[in-house]
Design a protein around this motif. Structure first.
Motif, PDB file in Angstrom:
ATOM      1  N   GLN A  80     100.729 -39.905 -33.203  1.00 35.60           N
ATOM      2  CA  GLN A  80      99.932 -38.613 -33.000  1.00 35.60           C
ATOM      3  C   GLN A  80      98.668 -38.623 -32.068  1.00 35.60           C
ATOM      4  O   GLN A  80      97.552 -38.255 -32.470  1.00 35.60           O
ATOM      5  N   PRO A  81      99.075 -38.738 -30.873  1.00 31.42           N
ATOM      6  CA  PRO A  81      97.883 -39.010 -29.941  1.00 31.42           C
ATOM      7  C   PRO A  81      97.027 -37.779 -29.766  1.00 31.42           C
ATOM      8  O   PRO A  81      97.837 -36.712 -29.604  1.00 31.42           O
ATOM      9  N   SER A  82      95.788 -37.971 -29.253  1.00 32.80           N
ATOM     10  CA  SER A  82      94.953 -36.827 -28.921  1.00 32.80           C
ATOM     11  C   SER A  82      94.249 -37.072 -27.692  1.00 32.80           C
ATOM     12  O   SER A  82      94.274 -38.337 -27.338  1.00 32.80           O
ATOM     13  N   GLU A  83      93.605 -36.386 -26.956  1.00 29.53           N
ATOM     14  CA  GLU A  83      92.688 -36.448 -25.815  1.00 29.53           C
ATOM     15  C   GLU A  83      91.661 -37.473 -26.118  1.00 29.53           C
ATOM     16  O   GLU A  83      91.472 -38.411 -25.173  1.00 29.53           O
ATOM     17  N   LEU A  84      91.187 -37.554 -27.087  1.00 30.89           N
ATOM     18  CA  LEU A  84      90.202 -38.432 -27.564  1.00 30.89           C
ATOM     19  C   LEU A  84      90.557 -39.712 -28.090  1.00 30.89           C
ATOM     20  O   LEU A  84      89.965 -40.854 -27.722  1.00 30.89           O
ATOM     21  N   TRP A  85      91.516 -39.532 -28.742  1.00 29.71           N
ATOM     22  CA  TRP A  85      92.058 -40.892 -29.556  1.00 29.71           C
ATOM     23  C   TRP A  85      93.575 -41.099 -29.083  1.00 29.71           C
ATOM     24  O   TRP A  85      94.742 -40.642 -29.918  1.00 29.71           O
ATOM     25  N   PRO A  86      94.005 -41.586 -28.167  1.00 27.71           N
ATOM     26  CA  PRO A  86      95.415 -41.984 -27.615  1.00 27.71           C
ATOM     27  C   PRO A  86      96.261 -42.748 -28.457  1.00 27.71           C
ATOM     28  O   PRO A  86      97.507 -42.641 -28.359  1.00 27.71           O
ATOM     29  N   ALA A  87      95.510 -43.466 -29.480  1.00 26.49           N
ATOM     30  CA  ALA A  87      96.552 -44.427 -30.167  1.00 26.49           C
ATOM     31  C   ALA A  87      96.584 -43.909 -31.509  1.00 26.49           C
ATOM     32  O   ALA A  87      96.700 -44.712 -32.664  1.00 26.49           O
ATOM     33  N   ARG A  88      96.117 -42.527 -31.755  1.00 27.20           N
ATOM     34  CA  ARG A  88      96.182 -41.994 -33.326  1.00 27.20           C
ATOM     35  C   ARG A  88      97.383 -42.255 -33.787  1.00 27.20           C
ATOM     36  O   ARG A  88      98.276 -41.856 -33.371  1.00 27.20           O
ATOM     37  N   THR A  89      97.326 -42.427 -35.237  1.00 28.60           N
ATOM     38  CA  THR A  89      98.450 -42.930 -36.031  1.00 28.60           C
ATOM     39  C   THR A  89      98.327 -41.995 -37.214  1.00 28.60           C
ATOM     40  O   THR A  89      97.234 -42.192 -37.923  1.00 28.60           O
ATOM     41  N   VAL A  90      99.309 -41.498 -37.753  1.00 27.46           N
ATOM     42  CA  VAL A  90      99.151 -40.904 -38.893  1.00 27.46           C
ATOM     43  C   VAL A  90     100.218 -41.661 -39.873  1.00 27.46           C
ATOM     44  O   VAL A  90     101.754 -41.696 -39.733  1.00 27.46           O
ATOM     45  N   PHE A  91     100.142 -41.935 -41.094  1.00 32.74           N
ATOM     46  CA  PHE A  91     100.893 -42.573 -42.079  1.00 32.74           C
ATOM     47  C   PHE A  91     101.316 -41.684 -43.006  1.00 32.74           C
ATOM     48  O   PHE A  91     100.391 -41.202 -43.874  1.00 32.74           O
ATOM     49  N   LEU A  92     102.736 -41.519 -43.017  1.00 29.87           N
ATOM     50  CA  LEU A  92     103.124 -40.256 -43.827  1.00 29.87           C
ATOM     51  C   LEU A  92     103.629 -40.975 -45.345  1.00 29.87           C
ATOM     52  O   LEU A  92     104.605 -41.731 -45.173  1.00 29.87           O
ATOM     53  N   LEU A  93     103.153 -40.676 -46.391  1.00 25.98           N
ATOM     54  CA  LEU A  93     103.442 -41.291 -47.625  1.00 25.98           C
ATOM     55  C   LEU A  93     104.345 -40.155 -48.452  1.00 25.98           C
ATOM     56  O   LEU A  93     103.890 -38.973 -48.664  1.00 25.98           O
ATOM     57  N   ARG A  94     105.500 -40.491 -48.544  1.00 27.36           N
ATOM     58  CA  ARG A  94     106.398 -39.751 -49.488  1.00 27.36           C
ATOM     59  C   ARG A  94     106.893 -40.085 -50.772  1.00 27.36           C
ATOM     60  O   ARG A  94     107.606 -41.275 -50.826  1.00 27.36           O
TER      61      ARG A  94
END
Length: 251
Positions: A220-234
């Protein structure tokens, strides 16, 4: 010819052919029974106290080299990106099970260390803290203490899915995952996220606490954080049903 000077020269040891047979057998048995190289002080990593290195930091270069080798090993005989992420997840899962016990042990040790030294012997034996029974305490434990144990800081965000169709989904965000810092992903594999290894650790912690879950890592990259990662827990249906029962019981 080499010349060695010594103040008290000793005669050379007899060759193996002149040694008694019992001595030769004992020497051979000691060298062949153990395949490990033991240090001179006869102590290995298993003799260290578990709290000895709780504040020590591992060299990032050493971690980068080791993790790159793990990714290379997982990349062998894979059919695609999903298969590679699955193998990374499987590598992290047993680590999460062991980190859970270490986390509770260190928390119990720190709480007993602040209890004072004048207590009786019966009160000094501290019991490990209870494992979480509800979802929120589990998620806060992963977001805070577990992340600090792994990365020396807490995770950046903890969110619950706003969709009424997915009440069992929670998200933990890391703006700059350490595991992705030294990994160069080719353009044709841009969907790959090597933080699937951390997702496996989270999944192992959840299962170790009795919360059936499937955890995946998503870019889930953003302009400020290109390596942004979201961990989805189901979480599984049994976990959500238990959560409703405990909520009604006021636990």
């Amino acid at each position: 010819m080499l010349s060695i000077s010594a103040s008290n020269p000793q005669p050379p040891p007899p060759p193996d052919s002149e040694k008694p047979s019992s001595q030769r057998l004992s020497t051979v048995s000691q060298s062949t029974t153990t395949g490990l190289r033991v240090p001179s002080n006869r102590k290995t990593i298993y003799d260290r106290h578990l709290n000895r290195s709780r504040t020590a930091e591992l060299s990032r270069a050493s971690f980068a080299f080791l993790f790159a080798e793990m990714v290379t090993y997982a990349q062998r005989r894979v059919t695609g990106i999903q298969d590679l992420e699955r193998r990374l997840n499987e590598q992290g899962y047993p680590l999460g099970l062991r980190l859970l016990d270490l986390l509770f042990y260190r928390n119990s040790s720190s709480s007993s260390g602040t209890s004072g030294l004048t207590t009786s012997s019966s009160s000094t034996s501290s019991t490990p803290p209870n494992r979480p029974l509800r979802l929120l305490p589990l998620l806060h434990m992963i977001h805070g203490p577990l992340w600090r144990l792994l990365f020396q800081r807490a995770a950046d965000a903890l969110e619950h899915s706003v969709s009424p169709d997915t009440p069992n989904e929670y998200m933990i965000t890391d703006n700059d995952p350490l595991v992705n810092t030294f990994i160069s992903v080719p353009r044709e594999m841009s969907m790959l996220n090597c933080a699937a290894f951390v997702a496996g650790i989270i999944e192992g912690v959840c299962d170790g606490c009795g919360f059936e879950a499937k955890v995946s890592a998503h870019n889930q990259p953003s302009e400020l954080w290109p390596a942004r990662t979201v961990f989805l827990l189901r979480f599984g249906d049994s976990v959500m049903e238990r959560e409703k029962v405990l909520e009604r019981a006021g636990v």
